[in-house]
Design an enzyme around this catalytic site. Structure first.
Site, PDB file in Angstrom:
ATOM      1  N   SER A  80       1.100   6.578   2.628  1.00  0.00           N
ATOM      2  CA  SER A  80       1.819   7.545   3.468  1.00  0.00           C
ATOM      3  C   SER A  80       2.987   8.174   2.725  1.00  0.00           C
ATOM      4  CB  SER A  80       2.343   6.868   4.742  1.00  0.00           C
ATOM      5  OG  SER A  80       1.280   6.443   5.559  1.00  0.00           O
ATOM      6  N   GLN A 106       0.835  -1.206   0.000  1.00  0.00           N
ATOM      7  CA  GLN A 106       0.000   0.000   0.000  1.00  0.00           C
ATOM      8  C   GLN A 106       0.867   1.252   0.000  1.00  0.00           C
ATOM      9  OE1 GLN A 106      -3.519   0.421   2.776  1.00  0.00           O
ATOM     10  NE2 GLN A 106      -2.140   1.888   3.727  1.00  0.00           N
ATOM     11  N   GLY A 107       0.747   2.070  -1.028  1.00  0.00           N
ATOM     12  CA  GLY A 107       1.520   3.299  -1.137  1.00  0.00           C
ATOM     13  C   GLY A 107       0.678   4.523  -0.837  1.00  0.00           C
ATOM     14  N   GLU A 161      -3.945   9.228  17.914  1.00  0.00           N
ATOM     15  CA  GLU A 161      -4.607  10.537  17.931  1.00  0.00           C
ATOM     16  C   GLU A 161      -5.736  10.591  16.905  1.00  0.00           C
ATOM     17  OE1 GLU A 161      -0.529  10.937  19.552  1.00  0.00           O
ATOM     18  OE2 GLU A 161      -1.358  10.071  17.723  1.00  0.00           O
ATOM     19  N   SER A 208       4.673  -0.924   4.012  1.00  0.00           N
ATOM     20  CA  SER A 208       4.903  -2.225   4.652  1.00  0.00           C
ATOM     21  C   SER A 208       5.223  -3.293   3.616  1.00  0.00           C
ATOM     22  CB  SER A 208       3.676  -2.635   5.462  1.00  0.00           C
ATOM     23  OG  SER A 208       3.444  -1.731   6.514  1.00  0.00           O
ATOM     24  N   GLU A 219     -10.107  -3.107   6.615  1.00  0.00           N
ATOM     25  CA  GLU A 219      -9.171  -3.553   7.647  1.00  0.00           C
ATOM     26  C   GLU A 219      -9.814  -4.682   8.447  1.00  0.00           C
ATOM     27  OE1 GLU A 219      -6.137  -2.697   8.290  1.00  0.00           O
ATOM     28  OE2 GLU A 219      -5.785  -0.701   7.417  1.00  0.00           O
TER      29      GLU A 219
END
Length: 409
Positions: A149, A146-147, A394, A181, A264
């Site tokens: 971030s 997964q690209g 957060e 990851s 998820e």
């Protein structure tokens, strides 16, 4: 709530146990000296995407044989339709399959492709995209990363700056992704890029599928706090990606990305992992070897372990509740954030409980001669990442506050 299996579910659970006992390759054993990846469903000692390309023939052959065995039943992608290589299982049976594999301490296969990208393509992909990408995932032949971030766009996903400019039948992509990851083992990436810099930041994004062999794509592993490389950074330098690899409409990629993230998992992997870690701790401190390492002052240790057990059961019930919503046809919203937040912070508490049980011996990093093979010392460093994997604590609190409690932003 009553979480007991129905007779049919209990029979399926026994079927899974029998399958694992019979079909898991005998030569595919944990790598005792290696680090596992950081995802909740990872089993210590295994890293399937890395194992499938390992220089060790026993590890490589074992990983491939295990994938083939699961693929025979469609159990790499159990919830997918059978026409794409899945098993068409219900949500509850998929949950049971995952739980029993974790309890047997055998690795799942092709996680990000199977559980994130695949359902996204089923929901938003073209027929051509489904035909090209879904069967290889279901057979364990194509891995994904997964690209999303970027160096300054982690939790604030809408601020991504990797740029894609349309040029005929291609997008020309330039930019950088980070914390990808297992990116160094991936055959393909799904990435979020900015195609309209003038639009509102949520509305100028596009979702692309990128072959890692594309000229202009460079993948570099990142060394983490443990000295291992569970993730990578990805650089795009005039990489040309076919428009046919766009999922959904141009500038509507934010909504496709949110679809992906909604898949998820429920969190049963973390529950089983934590439960097994605590059980191993109790057995060890009650053994002759364990008593040699146990700190002199054990006041309160029994109560602390008991609290961790209670918290693990809370996490289990959160996972079951999430699945029950899916079974009822609902899409979990803030409940998934409750699960993620509680599990991430529990990882740190369990790690501290286990490590501090051994006093100064908890400082030993090498596995040979350390209490419990330094498992909790390593878990303490793993747990740091738990507070931002899948969204920082957060961000999870903000989601719970606004969507769950109805508080203003």
């Amino acid at each position: 709530m009553n979480w007991e299996d129905t007779p049919e579910e209990a029979a399926f659970r026994e079927e899974v146990r029998g399958f694992v006992k019979e079909r898991f390759p005998a030569g595919y054993r944990p790598d005792r000296g290696g680090e596992h990846s950081l995802e909740p469903e990872d089993v210590w000692g295994y890293n399937w995407p890395a194992d499938r390309v390992s220089d060790d023939p026993d590890r490589r052959d074992g990983a491939l044989a295990w994938a083939a065995a699961l693929a025979e039943r469609g159990w790499i992608t159990p919830h997918w339709p059978t026409e794409y290589g899945g098993a068409g299982l219900s949500t509850m049976r998929e949950f049971i399959l995952q739980e029993e594999m974790m309890r047997a301490r055998v690795p799942t296969v092709n996680g990000i492709g199977a559980f994130l990208l695949g359902p996204t393509l089923l929901a938003a992909g073209t027929e051509e995209q489904k035909a090209e990408h879904l069967p290889p995932i279901a057979r364990g032949e194509r891995t994904w990363a997964q690209g999303f971030s970027e160096p300054e766009s982690g939790s604030d996903l809408a601020s991504v700056r990797t740029r894609a400019v349309r040029d005929g039948d291609d997008y020309v992509v330039n930019g950088q992704k980070v914390w990808t990851s297992l990116g160094q083992y991936a055959d393909w990436l799904f990435v979020l890029v900015r195609t309209d810099p003038e639009a509102h930041r949520h509305k100028g994004l596009t979702f692309l599928l990128v072959d890692t062999r594309t000229p202009g794509v460079t993948v570099r592993p990142i060394v983490d706090i443990r000295g291992d490389t569970p993730f990578a950074e990805v650089f795009f330098s005039d990489a040309r990606v076919p428009v046919a690899n766009r999922v959904g409409e141009e500038n509507r990629g934010w909504y496709v990305a949110m679809t992906a993230l909604s898949f998820e998992r429920a969190g049963i992997g973390a529950t089983v992992k934590f439960e097994q870690a605590l059980s191993s701790l109790v057995d060890y401190v009650n053994s002759e070897e364990g008593r040699r390492y146990l700190r002199a002052d054990t006041t309160g240790l029994r109560q602390e372990i008991a609290r961790r057990y209670a918290e693990v059961r809370v996490l289990y019930n959160l996972a079951r509740y999430t699945v029950s919503k899916q079974v009822a046809g609902d899409v979990p919203g803030y409940e998934a954030s409750v699960n993620q937040l509680f599990g991430a912070e529990l990882a740190g508490r369990i790690a501290r409980t286990g490590a501090t049980a051994f006093g100064a011996f908890a400082e030993l990093w090498g596995r040979e001669g350390a209490p419990l093979g330094a498992a909790f010392t390593h878990l303490r460093l793993d747990s740091v990442a738990a507070t931002f994997l899948g969204g920082t604590t957060e961000i999870q609190r903000n989601v719970i506050a606004t969507r769950g409690l109805g508080l203003p932003r």
